[in-house]
Design a protein around this motif. Structure first.
Motif, PDB file in Angstrom:
ATOM      1  N   LEU A 145       0.812  -1.223   0.000  1.00 55.66           N
ATOM      2  CA  LEU A 145       0.000   0.000   0.000  1.00 55.66           C
ATOM      3  C   LEU A 145       0.844   1.272   0.000  1.00 55.66           C
ATOM      4  O   LEU A 145       0.293   2.374   0.122  1.00 55.66           O
ATOM      5  CB  LEU A 145      -0.929   0.009   1.226  1.00 55.66           C
ATOM      6  CG  LEU A 145      -2.024  -1.064   1.269  1.00 55.66           C
ATOM      7  CD1 LEU A 145      -2.810  -0.959   2.560  1.00 55.66           C
ATOM      8  CD2 LEU A 145      -2.967  -0.926   0.074  1.00 55.66           C
ATOM      9  N   HIS A 146       2.158   1.143  -0.127  1.00 51.32           N
ATOM     10  CA  HIS A 146       3.031   2.321  -0.052  1.00 51.32           C
ATOM     11  C   HIS A 146       2.692   3.349  -1.128  1.00 51.32           C
ATOM     12  O   HIS A 146       2.687   4.560  -0.877  1.00 51.32           O
ATOM     13  CB  HIS A 146       4.494   1.906  -0.137  1.00 51.32           C
ATOM     14  CG  HIS A 146       5.021   1.420   1.167  1.00 51.32           C
ATOM     15  ND1 HIS A 146       6.370   1.247   1.430  1.00 51.32           N
ATOM     16  CD2 HIS A 146       4.388   1.046   2.315  1.00 51.32           C
ATOM     17  CE1 HIS A 146       6.533   0.793   2.660  1.00 51.32           C
ATOM     18  NE2 HIS A 146       5.338   0.662   3.220  1.00 51.32           N
ATOM     19  N   GLY A 147       2.438   2.880  -2.352  1.00 49.95           N
ATOM     20  CA  GLY A 147       2.089   3.803  -3.431  1.00 49.95           C
ATOM     21  C   GLY A 147       0.784   4.529  -3.154  1.00 49.95           C
ATOM     22  O   GLY A 147       0.672   5.746  -3.354  1.00 49.95           O
ATOM     23  N   ALA A 191       8.833  11.060   1.530  1.00 44.10           N
ATOM     24  CA  ALA A 191      10.113  10.593   0.980  1.00 44.10           C
ATOM     25  C   ALA A 191      10.345   9.123   1.311  1.00 44.10           C
ATOM     26  O   ALA A 191      10.833   8.352   0.472  1.00 44.10           O
ATOM     27  CB  ALA A 191      11.257  11.449   1.521  1.00 44.10           C
ATOM     28  N   ASP A 192       9.988   8.711   2.534  1.00 42.17           N
ATOM     29  CA  ASP A 192      10.149   7.312   2.945  1.00 42.17           C
ATOM     30  C   ASP A 192       9.253   6.391   2.117  1.00 42.17           C
ATOM     31  O   ASP A 192       9.674   5.316   1.682  1.00 42.17           O
ATOM     32  CB  ASP A 192       9.820   7.150   4.430  1.00 42.17           C
ATOM     33  CG  ASP A 192      10.860   7.800   5.334  1.00 42.17           C
ATOM     34  OD1 ASP A 192      11.932   8.159   4.813  1.00 42.17           O
ATOM     35  OD2 ASP A 192      10.597   7.955   6.531  1.00 42.17           O
ATOM     36  N   LEU A 193       8.007   6.807   1.913  1.00 39.66           N
ATOM     37  CA  LEU A 193       7.072   5.988   1.139  1.00 39.66           C
ATOM     38  C   LEU A 193       7.495   5.883  -0.323  1.00 39.66           C
ATOM     39  O   LEU A 193       7.319   4.851  -0.964  1.00 39.66           O
ATOM     40  CB  LEU A 193       5.661   6.579   1.228  1.00 39.66           C
ATOM     41  CG  LEU A 193       4.943   6.436   2.574  1.00 39.66           C
ATOM     42  CD1 LEU A 193       3.695   7.308   2.619  1.00 39.66           C
ATOM     43  CD2 LEU A 193       4.575   4.981   2.856  1.00 39.66           C
ATOM     44  N   TRP A 194       8.083   6.960  -0.851  1.00 36.27           N
ATOM     45  CA  TRP A 194       8.483   6.979  -2.264  1.00 36.27           C
ATOM     46  C   TRP A 194       9.755   6.179  -2.510  1.00 36.27           C
ATOM     47  O   TRP A 194       9.839   5.394  -3.450  1.00 36.27           O
ATOM     48  CB  TRP A 194       8.670   8.419  -2.725  1.00 36.27           C
ATOM     49  CG  TRP A 194       9.096   8.543  -4.154  1.00 36.27           C
ATOM     50  CD1 TRP A 194      10.353   8.730  -4.642  1.00 36.27           C
ATOM     51  CD2 TRP A 194       8.236   8.468  -5.304  1.00 36.27           C
ATOM     52  NE1 TRP A 194      10.343   8.788  -6.010  1.00 36.27           N
ATOM     53  CE2 TRP A 194       9.049   8.627  -6.450  1.00 36.27           C
ATOM     54  CE3 TRP A 194       6.862   8.296  -5.471  1.00 36.27           C
ATOM     55  CZ2 TRP A 194       8.536   8.621  -7.745  1.00 36.27           C
ATOM     56  CZ3 TRP A 194       6.342   8.277  -6.760  1.00 36.27           C
ATOM     57  CH2 TRP A 194       7.171   8.435  -7.876  1.00 36.27           C
ATOM     58  N   SER A 195      10.744   6.369  -1.642  1.00 35.64           N
ATOM     59  CA  SER A 195      12.067   5.760  -1.873  1.00 35.64           C
ATOM     60  C   SER A 195      12.228   4.400  -1.213  1.00 35.64           C
ATOM     61  O   SER A 195      13.193   3.684  -1.507  1.00 35.64           O
ATOM     62  CB  SER A 195      13.156   6.691  -1.355  1.00 35.64           C
ATOM     63  OG  SER A 195      13.080   6.811   0.061  1.00 35.64           O
ATOM     64  N   GLN A 196      11.313   4.063  -0.298  1.00 32.78           N
ATOM     65  CA  GLN A 196      11.417   2.828   0.486  1.00 32.78           C
ATOM     66  C   GLN A 196      12.631   2.846   1.425  1.00 32.78           C
ATOM     67  O   GLN A 196      12.986   1.825   2.005  1.00 32.78           O
ATOM     68  CB  GLN A 196      11.509   1.587  -0.423  1.00 32.78           C
ATOM     69  CG  GLN A 196      10.401   1.486  -1.464  1.00 32.78           C
ATOM     70  CD  GLN A 196       9.033   1.280  -0.839  1.00 32.78           C
ATOM     71  OE1 GLN A 196       8.870   0.469   0.035  1.00 32.78           O
ATOM     72  NE2 GLN A 196       8.054   2.042  -1.298  1.00 32.78           N
TER      73      GLN A 196
END
Length: 320
Positions: A29-31, A89-94
């Motif tokens: 679900l990060h995206g 940023a965390d959700l986008w870059s993992q």
């Protein structure tokens, strides 16, 4: 990845970075979450930014009440900007690591701005108290100089106290796991990672929370007790309705912000769970700032009128 700095002299190990677990239990679900929080952040920026603009440019809103509202909206933008960009940023870059120093800076600004919000909400309640309970003295008491001094005091009073509190938290020895089961850096999840006896620091955190949550809340409660008593004595129904409408928006924001924040910081550690902490923290750092412009727009006829005047002008200038 865990980076450590070894201090050979006293045989202590210090973490150089933390890992924010955040939404790691929801990898698929990060995206979706990135999209949701991006929309929320844009809504916060545009909604609160619009309130700042109308309180500055509309002649009918050049009063202490809207001066405080404009400052509160600016504070909301600053407050959310401490946490949401890093979360995005965390959700986008993992990549969910945060350096020890960055974690300390985030915690410090979060507390300074959160403390300022508590105090400014109390100032806004006092403004309503003077306006309703002492209307004849209102222009004299809430003059321009006093309003500026109250806003500056709200911003500055907590700075030395909360910087020292942050220093005490991060002076603890974090020698164990470096994974923070949270979405950003703040005291409750950090204290769970510290080695040794953290009792004094935990007491200190609760005391500071009491100072910046309970005392302003008591001032707000006292102000509204006197406001309600005064309103109920008004002879006309329309007068009572108008008086209540000027206070209802502020009361709703106070309830949302204080309700979630007090549960996180004033409940005993044994009753805290990581998941409930995440949800409640999201509530007072994300949901309340997003709802602030909506609450004031829907519940305040002056703000609605100012928006109606401003938006057609903006649309017209874009067409030209």
């Amino acid at each position: 990845r865990k980076i450590r700095v070894i201090m050979a002299e006293n045989n202590l190990t210090y973490l150089a970075e933390f890992v924010l677990l955040g939404f790691s239990d929801l990898p698929n679900l990060h995206g979706f979450l990135f999209g949701v929080f991006l929309v929320i952040y844009l809504c916060i920026l545009m909604g609160n930014g619009l309130l700042i603009v109308i309180t500055k440019v509309d002649p009918s809103l050049q009063t202490p009440m809207y001066f405080f509202l404009g400052n509160f909206s600016f504070l909301e933008i600053c407050y959310t900007s401490v946490t949401i960009p890093k979360m995005l940023a965390d959700l986008w870059s993992q990549k969910t690591t945060i350096s020890f120093v960055a974690c300390a800076v985030q915690t410090c600004f979060l507390y300074i701005l959160g403390g300022a919000e508590c105090l400014l909400l109390a100032v806004m309640a006092y403004d309503r108290y003077v306006a309703i309970c002492k209307p004849l003295y209102y222009p004299l008491i809430m003059n321009n100089k006093i309003c500026i001094e109250l806003v500056v005091a709200s911003w500055m009073i907590g700075v030395p106290i909360l910087i020292e509190e942050t220093y005490l938290i991060f002076s603890l020895n974090f020698c164990g796991p470096n994974k923070i089961n949270h979405i950003f850096c703040e005291a409750p999840p950090l204290l769970k990672l510290a080695c040794g006896d953290t009792y004094k620091i935990e007491v200190s955190v609760h005391v500071i929370a009491l100072l910046f949550v309970l005392i302003p809340f008591l001032l707000i409660f006292t102000s509204y007790l006197k406001i309600i008593t005064t309103i109920l004595k008004l002879p006309s129904t329309s007068g009572r309705t108008k008086a209540f409408s000027t206070c209802s928006s502020h009361l709703m924001v106070v309830t949302l912000f204080y309700g979630s924040g007090s549960i996180v910081y004033l409940q005993p550690r044994s009753f805290q769970s990581a998941e409930s902490g995440k949800v409640l923290s999201l509530f007072y750092t994300t949901v309340t700032p997003m709802l602030n412009p909506v609450i004031y727009s829907l519940r305040n006829k002056d703000v609605v009128a100012a928006l109606r005047k401003l938006l057609p002008k903006s649309i017209g200038s874009l067409n030209n």
